[in-house]
Scaffold this motif. Structure first.
Motif, PDB file in Angstrom:
ATOM      1  N   ILE A 230      62.703  31.153  19.903  1.00 26.91           N
ATOM      2  CA  ILE A 230      61.506  31.481  20.675  1.00 26.91           C
ATOM      3  C   ILE A 230      60.363  31.834  19.728  1.00 26.91           C
ATOM      4  O   ILE A 230      60.532  32.588  18.764  1.00 26.91           O
ATOM      5  N   VAL A 231      59.184  31.273  20.001  1.00 22.95           N
ATOM      6  CA  VAL A 231      58.005  31.495  19.159  1.00 22.95           C
ATOM      7  C   VAL A 231      56.888  32.079  20.020  1.00 22.95           C
ATOM      8  O   VAL A 231      56.652  31.626  21.150  1.00 22.95           O
ATOM      9  N   GLY A 232      56.202  33.092  19.493  1.00 18.37           N
ATOM     10  CA  GLY A 232      55.096  33.688  20.235  1.00 18.37           C
ATOM     11  C   GLY A 232      54.359  34.730  19.427  1.00 18.37           C
ATOM     12  O   GLY A 232      54.833  35.205  18.388  1.00 18.37           O
ATOM     13  N   LYS A 233      53.178  35.078  19.914  1.00 13.71           N
ATOM     14  CA  LYS A 233      52.365  36.115  19.267  1.00 13.71           C
ATOM     15  C   LYS A 233      52.815  37.482  19.770  1.00 13.71           C
ATOM     16  O   LYS A 233      52.914  37.720  20.974  1.00 13.71           O
ATOM     17  N   ILE A 234      53.087  38.392  18.837  1.00 15.76           N
ATOM     18  CA  ILE A 234      53.509  39.746  19.190  1.00 15.76           C
ATOM     19  C   ILE A 234      52.277  40.540  19.632  1.00 15.76           C
ATOM     20  O   ILE A 234      51.411  40.865  18.815  1.00 15.76           O
ATOM     21  N   LEU A 235      52.191  40.849  20.907  1.00 18.41           N
ATOM     22  CA  LEU A 235      51.052  41.595  21.425  1.00 18.41           C
ATOM     23  C   LEU A 235      51.267  43.101  21.297  1.00 18.41           C
ATOM     24  O   LEU A 235      50.301  43.857  21.153  1.00 18.41           O
ATOM     25  N   GLY A 236      52.522  43.515  21.362  1.00 23.24           N
ATOM     26  CA  GLY A 236      52.779  44.948  21.257  1.00 23.24           C
ATOM     27  C   GLY A 236      54.260  45.261  21.209  1.00 23.24           C
ATOM     28  O   GLY A 236      55.064  44.587  21.853  1.00 23.24           O
ATOM     29  N   ILE A 237      54.623  46.264  20.425  1.00 24.06           N
ATOM     30  CA  ILE A 237      56.000  46.774  20.375  1.00 24.06           C
ATOM     31  C   ILE A 237      55.924  48.298  20.354  1.00 24.06           C
ATOM     32  O   ILE A 237      55.235  48.874  19.511  1.00 24.06           O
TER      33      ILE A 237
END
Length: 315
Positions: A230-237
């Motif tokens: 899975i590929v994606g932009k990390i918006l928040g953790i």
């Protein structure tokens, strides 16, 4: 003071209240004496409620057809029900530690999740279970939290509010469904009801809730898969609340979910390093995706972030 002693005092207090109500108005001496005794018991109960309990304690009280007043219970029913409950708690402990159960075979027994019968409970007929770990008296017990969580799950599986049932599924492993089904089937077929008392928690699961839980579990399917592509932009953790937000690539679909306990610890170590750039960047990640299929409802997916595999360079 353990749950058995608290339970006995509570039963005695109820008996005294009934006696007070039966005393003739003219018998002031008896009313005064009983009132003083009730006052002492209520003081003991109040002091017990303030005491810190570090180890796991659980009173399991049965009612219905297998129970005969407060004096006896069918041995076959009780032994099977307690064995299933012990298995449920052991599985929940393993799931809490690892975030999953083994795909096949028996779940290995863990001594840290060991509960022993230490007495009989008053008010109906039941048993007091206590943790056997000798160190649990001095430090907060992880098993105590698991027992409390297990009581919540079993209660929520049969709750009137369907959302509570869905939330309970989210806190379990798919392999647990079979033992949940067997447990509620055993209670239902036996015409039993159930009450849990655990520290300040008091949950009653009546025959209707038991039948509701059994029916729901028999008609739901849950499947977990792991995907490390899975590929994606990390918006928040947020490691404290164990939540994440990611914008998937290339669809731009935003998804949110929880992070595993292992990932939370690793993430805190990573962000303490200089030049560690995670938020706002595109990453290949590993996730556990749970798909829940229920009758007459679209499939529901729950995401758990397990690992940051590698950072994807800017195009």
């Amino acid at each position: 003071m353990n749950l058995l002693e608290i339970n006995a005092l509570a039963a005695e207090a109820e008996s005294i209240k009934e006696l007070i109500n039966q005393v003739p108005p003219a018998d002031l001496v008896s009313k005064f004496q009983l009132g003083k005794k009730l006052e002492r018991i209520n003081l003991q109960l109040a002091e017990a409620s303030k005491a810190e309990i570090h180890h796991a304690q659980l009173a399991v009280l049965f009612g219905g057809k297998p129970v005969f007043g407060t004096s006896s219970i069918l041995a076959g029913f009780a032994s099977k029900a307690l064995s299933m409950l012990d298995k449920i708690i052991n599985q929940q402990f393993s799931f809490g530690e690892n975030g999953f159960l083994p795909e096949r075979g028996r779940v290995r027994f863990n001594e840290s999740s060991n509960l022993a019968i230490t007495g009989l409970a008053h008010q109906s007929f039941g048993f007091v279970l206590e943790e056997t770990n000798p160190n649990a008296e001095m430090i907060d017990s992880g098993l105590s939290k698991i027992v409390e969580q297990t009581v919540d799950i079993l209660s929520d599986l049969g709750a009137e509010n369907y959302k509570s049932f869905e939330d309970a599924l989210d806190k379990t492993d798919p392999r647990q469904l079979s033992v949940f089904k067997d447990f509620f089937k055993h209670l239902s077929d036996s015409g039993a009801n159930l009450r849990f008392v655990e520290n300040e928690v008091d949950r009653y699961i009546d025959e209707f809730s038991i039948e509701r839980a059994r029916s729901r579990i028999e008609n739901v399917s849950v499947e977990d898969i792991e995907d490390d592509r899975i590929v994606g932009k990390i918006l928040g953790i947020t490691p404290l609340s164990k939540k994440f937000d990611i914008e998937l690539s290339p669809s731009s679909e935003a998804i949110k979910g929880s992070i595993s306990q292992k990932f939370s610890a690793e993430y805190l170590e990573r962000i303490a390093q200089p030049n560690e750039d995670i938020i706002g960047k595109v990453w290949q990640v590993k996730m556990k995706i749970r798909e829940i299929n229920e009758p007459n409802k679209p499939a529901r997916k729950i995401y758990t972030l397990l690992e940051l595999v590698k950072k994807i360079p800017n195009p």
